[in-house]
Write a protein that holds these residues in place. Structure first.
Motif, short mmCIF file in Angstrom:
data_model
loop_
_atom_site.label_atom_id
_atom_site.label_comp_id
_atom_site.label_asym_id
_atom_site.label_seq_id
_atom_site.Cartn_x
_atom_site.Cartn_y
_atom_site.Cartn_z
N LEU A 1 0.85 -1.18 0.00
CA LEU A 1 0.00 0.00 0.00
C LEU A 1 0.89 1.23 0.00
O LEU A 1 1.91 1.26 0.71
N THR A 2 0.52 2.23 -0.77
CA THR A 2 1.21 3.52 -0.73
C THR A 2 0.19 4.58 -0.37
O THR A 2 -0.86 4.68 -1.01
N TYR A 3 0.52 5.33 0.66
CA TYR A 3 -0.36 6.38 1.18
C TYR A 3 0.22 7.73 0.77
O TYR A 3 1.38 8.03 1.08
N PHE A 4 -0.59 8.55 0.14
CA PHE A 4 -0.22 9.92 -0.18
C PHE A 4 -1.14 10.80 0.67
O PHE A 4 -2.37 10.72 0.52
N VAL A 5 -0.58 11.61 1.55
CA VAL A 5 -1.38 12.43 2.45
C VAL A 5 -0.93 13.88 2.36
O VAL A 5 0.25 14.17 2.13
N THR A 6 -1.88 14.78 2.54
CA THR A 6 -1.54 16.20 2.55
C THR A 6 -1.07 16.65 3.92
O THR A 6 -0.51 17.73 4.05
N ASP A 7 -1.30 15.81 4.94
CA ASP A 7 -0.88 16.11 6.31
C ASP A 7 -0.63 14.78 7.01
O ASP A 7 -1.53 13.93 7.03
N MET A 8 0.54 14.59 7.59
CA MET A 8 0.85 13.33 8.28
C MET A 8 -0.12 13.05 9.42
O MET A 8 -0.32 11.90 9.80
N ALA A 9 -0.77 14.08 9.95
CA ALA A 9 -1.74 13.88 11.02
C ALA A 9 -2.92 13.01 10.55
O ALA A 9 -3.59 12.38 11.38
N HIS A 10 -3.17 12.93 9.26
CA HIS A 10 -4.26 12.10 8.73
C HIS A 10 -3.97 10.61 8.88
O HIS A 10 -4.89 9.78 8.74
N MET A 11 -2.74 10.24 9.18
CA MET A 11 -2.41 8.82 9.32
C MET A 11 -3.16 8.16 10.47
O MET A 11 -3.43 6.97 10.43
N VAL A 12 -3.53 8.91 11.49
CA VAL A 12 -4.33 8.35 12.59
C VAL A 12 -5.66 7.82 12.03
O VAL A 12 -6.06 6.69 12.32
N ALA B 1 -0.06 18.59 -2.59
CA ALA B 1 -1.43 18.61 -3.07
C ALA B 1 -1.74 17.30 -3.78
O ALA B 1 -0.84 16.60 -4.24
N LEU B 2 -3.04 17.02 -3.87
CA LEU B 2 -3.52 15.87 -4.64
C LEU B 2 -4.31 16.41 -5.83
O LEU B 2 -4.09 17.54 -6.25
N ALA B 3 -5.22 15.63 -6.38
CA ALA B 3 -5.95 16.03 -7.59
C ALA B 3 -6.80 17.29 -7.39
O ALA B 3 -7.12 17.98 -8.34
N GLY B 4 -7.16 17.58 -6.16
CA GLY B 4 -7.93 18.78 -5.83
C GLY B 4 -7.74 19.09 -4.36
O GLY B 4 -7.41 18.21 -3.56
N PRO B 5 -7.96 20.33 -3.95
CA PRO B 5 -7.70 20.72 -2.57
C PRO B 5 -8.63 20.05 -1.56
O PRO B 5 -8.31 19.99 -0.37
N GLU B 6 -9.75 19.50 -2.01
CA GLU B 6 -10.68 18.82 -1.11
C GLU B 6 -10.21 17.43 -0.69
O GLU B 6 -10.69 16.87 0.29
N PHE B 7 -9.25 16.87 -1.42
CA PHE B 7 -8.77 15.52 -1.13
C PHE B 7 -7.64 15.57 -0.10
O PHE B 7 -6.65 16.27 -0.30
N LEU B 8 -7.80 14.79 0.96
CA LEU B 8 -6.82 14.74 2.04
C LEU B 8 -5.84 13.59 1.88
O LEU B 8 -4.77 13.60 2.49
N MET B 9 -6.23 12.59 1.08
CA MET B 9 -5.40 11.39 0.93
C MET B 9 -5.73 10.68 -0.38
O MET B 9 -6.81 10.84 -0.94
N GLU B 10 -4.77 9.88 -0.82
CA GLU B 10 -4.95 8.97 -1.95
C GLU B 10 -4.14 7.74 -1.61
O GLU B 10 -3.01 7.84 -1.12
N ILE B 11 -4.70 6.56 -1.86
CA ILE B 11 -4.02 5.31 -1.53
C ILE B 11 -4.10 4.38 -2.72
O ILE B 11 -5.16 4.20 -3.31
N ASP B 12 -2.94 3.77 -3.07
CA ASP B 12 -2.95 2.75 -4.11
C ASP B 12 -2.53 1.42 -3.52
O ASP B 12 -2.07 1.36 -2.37
N ALA B 13 -2.72 0.35 -4.28
CA ALA B 13 -2.44 -0.99 -3.76
C ALA B 13 -1.89 -1.89 -4.84
O ALA B 13 -2.25 -1.77 -6.02
#
Length: 133
Positions: free
Chosen positions: A78-89, A113-125
């Motif tokens: 799994l790869t986690y892309f986050v705009t803030d490490m605090a989202h890992m919780v 940033a991700l695809a838009g400012p509303e997105f906080l995370m994206e995860i692939d597998a």
């Protein structure tokens, strides 16, 4: 049948608590593109809410894996892309709802940033399933 070997503590490497440093596998390779917190109509789920977004992202991953004949038990990375490490919780809490004792290899990357400012995370597998599936 696919065979997964998960190694959380390779010799000379600090043991991993929530992931495996190495996952070796045989079988058919499945790659799932990065998933965002969008429902089946393309509407954002959880505006500003990392918990709701994480649950939706994992639900999307589950659906994508199922389309390839896979489950979270087959996930090797799994790869986690986050705009803030605090989202890992929130991500870890959602992951525990979908992934029991299996610990895929994992990478976390904080991005500007991700695809838009509303997105906080994206995860692939990445998963490996039986060649006949």
């Amino acid at each position: 049948m696919s065979k997964l070997t998960r190694i959380s503590a390779p010799e000379g490497v600090v043991p991993a608590k929530q992931f495996s440093h190495v996952v070796a596998a045989t079988g058919r390779f499945v790659a799932v593109a990065g998933q965002l917190a969008l429902d089946e109509t393309g509407k954002l789920v959880g505006d500003g809410d990392p918990e709701a977004q994480a649950r939706q992202v994992f639900e999307n991953l589950r659906r994508c894996l199922a389309a390839a004949g896979a489950t979270f038990d087959d996930v090797v990375k799994l790869t986690y892309f986050v705009t803030d490490m605090a989202h890992m919780v929130a991500i870890r809490a959602a992951r525990s709802e979908f992934i029991s004792d299996q610990r895929p290899a994992s990478t976390v990357v904080q991005v500007a940033a991700l695809a838009g400012p509303e997105f906080l995370m994206e995860i692939d597998a990445f998963a490996v399933v039986s060649k006949s599936a």
